[in-house]
Design an enzyme around this catalytic site. Structure first.
Site, PDB file in Angstrom:
ATOM      1  N   LYS A   5       0.815  -1.222   0.000  1.00 53.06           N
ATOM      2  CA  LYS A   5       0.000   0.000   0.000  1.00 53.06           C
ATOM      3  C   LYS A   5       0.847   1.269   0.000  1.00 53.06           C
ATOM      4  CE  LYS A   5      -4.202  -1.808   0.217  1.00 53.06           C
ATOM      5  NZ  LYS A   5      -5.133  -1.666  -0.928  1.00 53.06           N
ATOM      6  N   GLU A  37      -9.750   5.850   3.090  1.00 60.28           N
ATOM      7  CA  GLU A  37     -10.542   4.774   3.689  1.00 60.28           C
ATOM      8  C   GLU A  37      -9.581   3.628   3.982  1.00 60.28           C
ATOM      9  OE1 GLU A  37      -9.978   5.066   0.523  1.00 60.28           O
ATOM     10  OE2 GLU A  37      -9.244   3.033   0.185  1.00 60.28           O
ATOM     11  N   SER A  66       1.620  -9.709  -0.631  1.00 60.70           N
ATOM     12  CA  SER A  66       1.338  -8.272  -0.627  1.00 60.70           C
ATOM     13  C   SER A  66       1.565  -7.593   0.715  1.00 60.70           C
ATOM     14  CB  SER A  66      -0.088  -8.033  -1.104  1.00 60.70           C
ATOM     15  OG  SER A  66      -0.987  -8.774  -0.305  1.00 60.70           O
TER      16      SER A  66
END
Lengths: 383, 252
Positions: A83, A105, A368
């Site tokens: 991210k 969010e 991830s």
């Protein structure tokens, strides 16, 4: 038409946001053509995030499945997931656009932490919307965001998960549109978000592409990634899209009882949060409640480009349920000494099915994120 | 005609109500009560699970209507009864997904077939030209929103793809009562009126007779939603409450 992948994507937003999307589109277009922008992005990727991340040969996991498995280690990024790639890219854009405030969010909290981190780095106020259900199950990340100086705003509406947090962030954006930049965390939402987020996550695939060639001298047979909104998957897929490499997205099958996060497998094209893509909905067009043990996959929609890749059959989208993901979490701990995020555990979990149909093939699994945030949830389920 | 219904009123107030709250039968009674009370037209909001343009009151109304069992099928069974019970135009407000689910063309044709005269979609695609043409062919007015942020060139595009009236959004933000409305509303409405012959109605944030008066000084009509729904949701007799609430917004 502008901002579509085939019949998917577009801009379905309140009229108030149209100029904001136009402004963003202009900034994206100008910045993406500007070498200085990408130089700045690259320097943060290298010196702050710690890229390139390794491509690790998972020897014992490979032996376990009779495959040649390579893990793309996004878990080793600063803040613990992919991210941060997108958060760095977008905050550089927000600064260029002279925005004063950042909102985001978050589901699992990984995007919230990444956003709070870049806001601390650049000294910008940050508000993160998070469903109360996710606040409960991802509590460590909530505390991390607060330590980073972000305001975490609980969202109780609807199912109190990622979908509702996203709606609330959009409401904030509509209200504070002049001053505020909406730092969306996945390859979802209105154009230009899905394209922009892919461009920032593409670095995963580009690195993996050259690393696998360097280490094995050939392309992999398959690339596997988990898909909630789909940003890690589109990031790693994008570098292999023109190669003869099988692309496999893994969706959350939940408890296998009808409530899940598998939009492409069980959804019907529809509009949520500003774009048209596969959507879990009932016959009246109401969005269905979802469930996944992985908060980051607990979302009824999916990025429009995944809908497109599925429709043209360039990528396939498979199912892994909660218990299979938990088993994969435990397996990777025991065999490789790596705790994957429960989201990434879905991609690892798919190897069990994949190995039944393939022998000795080379696969890259995009790991991830790391699983420290999920240890509480895993313990609740029993080791 | 929606535009005539607004022009023919000295004091054109358009109430917004959420369909199916507390149930579809009562919605029909509320429509008749608001019609009797002097509404210029009625905007009927279809509940949606994810109403991203709505504030807390209409979110709650949506949620409660869905909990009470609202479905598109149920709506279609009741629509004709509603439209034939009043002389004023009924307008449907819906997020795009519930309309798209049954097919845009099919759903809009059904609305028209049941006597609905206009439709408002808060999350229209940015390029709504095809949808405008579809609505025009069906004979249902596509009412478009102009926001405080809308640029001049975008205003032209929106207005040229709009019928019935132009919905001027008073504030940057979601639906819901505001104690004060921005002063720019008047210049915003005047700018729109300079560009079109369509009536221009102001919505978002209006909740008092005083605010209605203020808006009608320059606008052709006013839409009141959250205020009415807040009253309806709290009242033991929602039909009487809707009637009284509307009358308190001021008479002709």
């Amino acid at each position: 038409m502008k901002g579509y992948f085939g019949e998917f994507g577009g801009q379905y937003v309140p009229e108030t946001l149209i100029p904001a999307l136009d402004e963003l589109e202009q900034a994206v277009s100008d910045s993406f053509r500007d070498e200085i922008f990408w130089d700045e992005f690259s320097s943060y990727m290298r010196d702050y995030v710690g890229r390139p991340t390794p491509l690790t040969c998972a020897k014992r996991l490979s032996a376990h499945y009779g495959l040649d498995v390579w893990l793309k280690r996004e878990d080793l990024n600063h803040t613990g997931s992919h991210k941060i790639n997108n958060a760095i890219g977008q905050i550089l854009l927000a600064r260029r656009m002279k925005k004063e405030r950042i909102i985001a969010e978050t589901g699992a909290g990984q995007h919230g932490v990444a956003t709070a981190t870049v806001c601390a780095l650049f000294g910008m106020p940050c508000a993160v919307y998070m469903g109360t259900e996710d606040i409960r199950r991802q509590h460590i990340n909530v505390e991390r965001m607060r330590l980073l100086g972000a305001e975490v705003i609980p969202v109780e509406s609807g199912t109190a998960t990622l979908k509702d947090a996203t709606s609330e962030a959009i409401r904030d954006w509509v209200t504070n549109v002049d001053s505020t930049y909406y730092l969306l965390g996945s390859a979802v939402g209105s154009h230009p978000y899905p394209h922009m987020v892919k461009m920032f996550q593409k670095i995963i695939g580009e690195e993996a592409h050259s690393q696998i060639l360097e280490k094995t001298g050939k392309l992999p047979d398959a690339v596997i990634a988990s898909v909630g909104g789909g940003s890690n998957a589109i990031g790693v897929f994008s570098a292999f899209i023109d190669d003869p490499v099988e692309l496999i997205g893994v969706e959350a099958y939940g408890r296998g009882n009808g409530k899940n996060g598998a939009s492409i497998n069980f959804g019907i094209p529809g509009v949520l949060h500003g774009a048209r893509s596969h959507l879990l909905q009932d016959t009246s067009g109401q969005v269905l409640d979802t469930h996944s043990i992985a908060a980051g996959l607990d979302y009824p929609g999916v990025g429009p480009e995944h809908s497109y890749l599925s429709t043209i059959k360039r990528a396939s989208y498979r199912l892994v349920d909660d218990s299979q993901a938990l088993a994969a979490f435990r397996l990777l701990n025991r065999l490789e000494g790596i705790a994957p995020a429960l989201e990434s555990s879905h991609a690892i979990g798919y190897l069990e099915q994949y190995a039944k149909e393939h022998e000795k093939t080379t696969v890259i699994v995009n790991l991830s994120g790391r699983g420290d945030k999920d240890i509480h949830t895993v313990l609740e389920e029993g080791l | 005609m929606i535009s005539d219904a607004i022009r023919n009123k000295n004091r054109a107030v358009i109430p917004y109500i959420t369909a199916g709250l507390p149930d579809l039968e009562t919605t029909g009674e509320i429509i008749r009560a608001l019609s009797d009370a002097g509404a210029a037209a009625i905007e009927i909001g279809l509940p949606f699970s994810d109403p991203m343009a709505d504030g807390p009151v209409l979110q709650k109304a949506s949620h409660m209507a869905l909990q009470a069992g609202f479905t598109m099928e149920g709506l279609m069974e009741n629509l004709e009864g509603w439209t034939s019970s009043t002389d004023i135009p009924l307008i449907i407000m819906s997020y795009i997904n519930p309309i798209m689910r049954g097919g845009m063309k099919e759903t809009l044709e059904s609305f028209r077939g049941e006597g609905v005269q206009g439709v408002i979609i808060p999350d229209l695609p940015a390029d709504a030209r095809d949808l405008f043409n579809l609505c025009r062919g069906i004979g249902i007015d596509l009412i478009r929103l102009v926001a405080p942020t809308t640029t001049v060139s975008r205003k032209k595009e929106v207005i040229s793809g709009c019928r019935g009236f132009v919905y001027a959004v008073s504030v940057k933000g979601v639906t819901g009562a505001r104690t004060a409305l921005p002063e720019e509303v008047s210049s915003q409405v005047k700018a729109i009126k300079a560009m079109t012959d369509l009536p221009v109605c102001v919505g978002f944030g209006v909740s008092t007779a005083r605010q209605v008066d203020d808006m009608l000084a320059f606008a052709d009509g006013v839409i009141v939603g959250s205020h009415i729904m807040a009253v309806i949701m709290d009242a033991p007799d929602p039909v009487k409450a809707a009637y009284d609430c509307f009358r308190e917004l001021g008479m002709e």
